[in-house]
Design a protein around this motif. Structure first.
Motif, mmCIF file in Angstrom:
data_model
loop_
_atom_site.group_PDB
_atom_site.id
_atom_site.type_symbol
_atom_site.label_atom_id
_atom_site.label_comp_id
_atom_site.label_asym_id
_atom_site.label_seq_id
_atom_site.Cartn_x
_atom_site.Cartn_y
_atom_site.Cartn_z
ATOM 1 N N ASP A 85 -0.663 0.643 -3.952
ATOM 2 C CA ASP A 85 0.299 0.578 -3.149
ATOM 3 C C ASP A 85 1.258 2.045 -3.013
ATOM 4 N N GLN A 86 2.163 2.009 -1.694
ATOM 5 C CA GLN A 86 2.572 3.262 -1.531
ATOM 6 C C GLN A 86 3.491 3.418 -2.108
ATOM 7 N N LYS A 127 2.235 5.566 -4.829
ATOM 8 C CA LYS A 127 1.872 6.962 -4.585
ATOM 9 C C LYS A 127 3.344 7.649 -4.142
ATOM 10 N N ALA A 163 -2.262 4.258 0.590
ATOM 11 C CA ALA A 163 -2.673 4.278 -0.354
ATOM 12 C C ALA A 163 -3.837 4.789 -1.543
#
Length: 119
Positions: free
Chosen positions: A52-53, A56, A77
Motif C-alpha cells: 500500500d501507499q 511505499k 503502490a
C-alpha cells in the motif's frame, strides 16, 4: 549488488510465477497479476509492487539511496529499486513481499503453509 539474473531467479522460484513482457520489459506475474518488472529505460532499476501507499512511503523514507519514485508512479503502490544498491538478501525479501502483495489468497496461503512446514 543484485543483478537482473538475480531478479529472474528469485521471482521465478515463487509459486505460480511466470515471466511475461510488460511495457516492453521483462515482467513477473503471479497468476497474471504483475508484481515486478525490470525497466530497460532506466537500466538497473526494478519496479516493485508494495502492499500500500504507507509501505511505499516508508521504503522511500528509509533508504532514498536504494528506493525511488517518479511522478509516473504517484498514487501507485510501487517503488523503484536500484539494483546496484541492494544485496541479494534484501532483493529476495522485496520480491517475496511484492509477490505476497499480489498473489491470490489461496496461492499465498499454500505458499505460507509449505514454507512453515504445515503441508
Amino acid at each position: 549488488m543484485a543483478t537482473e539474473e538475480d531478479v529472474r531467479r528469485l521471482a521465478l522460484a515463487l509459486p505460480e510465477t511466470t515471466e511475461k513482457p510488460s511495457y516492453g520489459t521483462p515482467g513477473f506475474r503471479v497468476e497474471d497479476r504483475l508484481f515486478l518488472r525490470l525497466r530497460t529505460d532506466a537500466e538497473g532499476w526494478l519496479v516493485v509492487f508494495v502492499a500500500d501507499q504507507g509501505e511505499k512511503e516508508a521504503l522511500l523514507a528509509s533508504a532514498p539511496d536504494r528506493f525511488h519514485t517518479t511522478p509516473h508512479y504517484d498514487g501507485h503502490a510501487s517503488v523503484l529499486v536500484d539494483l546496484d544498491a541492494v544485496d541479494v538478501d534484501e532483493l529476495s525479501e522485496l520480491i517475496t513481499d511484492a509477490w505476497r502483495a499480489r498473489a491470490p489468497v489461496r496461492v499465498r496461503q499454500r505458499f505460507e503453509a509449505e514454507r512453515d512446514g504445515d503441508v
